[in-house]
Design a protein around this motif. Sequence first.
Motif, PDB file in Angstrom:
ATOM      1  N   UNK A   1       2.812  -7.625  20.493  1.00 56.70           N
ATOM      2  CA  UNK A   1       2.140  -7.717  21.803  1.00 56.70           C
ATOM      3  C   UNK A   1       0.967  -6.777  21.628  1.00 56.70           C
ATOM      4  N   UNK A   2      -0.305  -7.098  21.877  1.00 55.35           N
ATOM      5  CA  UNK A   2      -1.504  -6.411  21.814  1.00 55.35           C
ATOM      6  C   UNK A   2      -2.185  -6.005  23.332  1.00 55.35           C
ATOM      7  N   UNK A   3      -1.623  -6.511  24.300  1.00 57.04           N
ATOM      8  CA  UNK A   3      -2.331  -6.052  25.571  1.00 57.04           C
ATOM      9  C   UNK A   3      -1.308  -4.833  26.020  1.00 57.04           C
ATOM     10  N   UNK A   4      -2.181  -4.298  26.836  1.00 58.31           N
ATOM     11  CA  UNK A   4      -1.318  -3.162  27.643  1.00 58.31           C
ATOM     12  C   UNK A   4      -2.366  -2.040  27.886  1.00 58.31           C
ATOM     13  N   UNK A   5      -1.847  -0.645  28.434  1.00 61.59           N
ATOM     14  CA  UNK A   5      -2.443   0.391  28.696  1.00 61.59           C
ATOM     15  C   UNK A   5      -2.502   1.502  27.751  1.00 61.59           C
ATOM     16  N   UNK A   6      -3.487   1.999  27.601  1.00 58.86           N
ATOM     17  CA  UNK A   6      -3.645   3.002  26.471  1.00 58.86           C
ATOM     18  C   UNK A   6      -4.240   4.369  27.074  1.00 58.86           C
ATOM     19  N   UNK A   7      -3.668   5.600  26.505  1.00 59.96           N
ATOM     20  CA  UNK A   7      -4.564   6.716  27.024  1.00 59.96           C
ATOM     21  C   UNK A   7      -5.335   7.527  25.810  1.00 59.96           C
ATOM     22  N   UNK A   8      -6.472   8.068  25.954  1.00 51.72           N
ATOM     23  CA  UNK A   8      -7.159   8.900  25.042  1.00 51.72           C
ATOM     24  C   UNK A   8      -7.141  10.332  25.661  1.00 51.72           C
ATOM     25  N   UNK A  18      -7.201  -0.261  30.049  1.00 48.28           N
ATOM     26  CA  UNK A  18      -6.446  -1.375  29.583  1.00 48.28           C
ATOM     27  C   UNK A  18      -7.112  -2.289  28.521  1.00 48.28           C
ATOM     28  N   UNK A  19      -6.321  -2.943  27.752  1.00 49.72           N
ATOM     29  CA  UNK A  19      -7.007  -3.668  26.546  1.00 49.72           C
ATOM     30  C   UNK A  19      -6.318  -4.827  26.395  1.00 49.72           C
ATOM     31  N   UNK A  20      -7.060  -5.765  25.750  1.00 45.06           N
ATOM     32  CA  UNK A  20      -6.090  -7.113  25.365  1.00 45.06           C
ATOM     33  C   UNK A  20      -5.998  -6.812  23.695  1.00 45.06           C
ATOM     34  N   UNK A  21      -6.780  -5.852  23.150  1.00 48.06           N
ATOM     35  CA  UNK A  21      -6.632  -5.649  21.707  1.00 48.06           C
ATOM     36  C   UNK A  21      -6.536  -4.167  21.555  1.00 48.06           C
ATOM     37  N   UNK A  22      -5.312  -3.432  21.300  1.00 50.88           N
ATOM     38  CA  UNK A  22      -5.607  -2.014  21.020  1.00 50.88           C
ATOM     39  C   UNK A  22      -6.280  -1.401  19.817  1.00 50.88           C
ATOM     40  N   UNK A  60       3.048  -2.076  27.614  1.00 51.11           N
ATOM     41  CA  UNK A  60       2.658  -3.331  27.095  1.00 51.11           C
ATOM     42  C   UNK A  60       2.865  -4.308  28.153  1.00 51.11           C
ATOM     43  N   UNK A  61       1.744  -5.120  28.385  1.00 52.44           N
ATOM     44  CA  UNK A  61       1.917  -6.293  29.374  1.00 52.44           C
ATOM     45  C   UNK A  61       0.942  -7.278  29.171  1.00 52.44           C
ATOM     46  N   UNK A  62       1.283  -8.492  29.156  1.00 54.18           N
ATOM     47  CA  UNK A  62       0.218  -9.344  29.058  1.00 54.18           C
ATOM     48  C   UNK A  62      -0.168 -10.178  30.245  1.00 54.18           C
ATOM     49  N   UNK A  63       0.483  -9.970  31.221  1.00 50.95           N
ATOM     50  CA  UNK A  63       0.073 -10.513  32.655  1.00 50.95           C
ATOM     51  C   UNK A  63      -1.155  -9.528  33.173  1.00 50.95           C
ATOM     52  N   UNK A  64      -2.468 -10.196  33.376  1.00 52.90           N
ATOM     53  CA  UNK A  64      -3.459  -9.332  33.782  1.00 52.90           C
ATOM     54  C   UNK A  64      -3.431  -8.597  35.164  1.00 52.90           C
ATOM     55  N   UNK A  65      -2.554  -9.178  35.907  1.00 53.10           N
ATOM     56  CA  UNK A  65      -2.294  -8.741  37.300  1.00 53.10           C
ATOM     57  C   UNK A  65      -1.581  -7.481  37.164  1.00 53.10           C
ATOM     58  N   UNK A  66      -0.448  -7.591  36.496  1.00 50.75           N
ATOM     59  CA  UNK A  66       0.447  -6.515  36.418  1.00 50.75           C
ATOM     60  C   UNK A  66      -0.230  -5.305  35.332  1.00 50.75           C
TER      61      UNK A  66
END
Length: 79
Positions: A1-8, A18-22, A60-66
Amino acid sequence: MSSGIYKITIGRWFYYGQTNNFRLRKNQHLSSLKRNRHPNCILQNAYNKHKLFEFKECAYENNPVLLTELEQTEYRDWE
């Protein structure tokens, strides 16, 4: 899964997104920081000072709303 939340993290400053490709998003952030062109001036100034860059995949989450809900509310619990 490549969609989700990231922290810099740079020094004591951090940024959640958030991104669709980390991998792509990490490279985009780092490239703009190295070129002194990052749109977030706080992160840019921190990078210019410390030359540090940490990118962490937080959720990691693929649903854009979530995904948006996670970014806006849940990240506070990840510290």
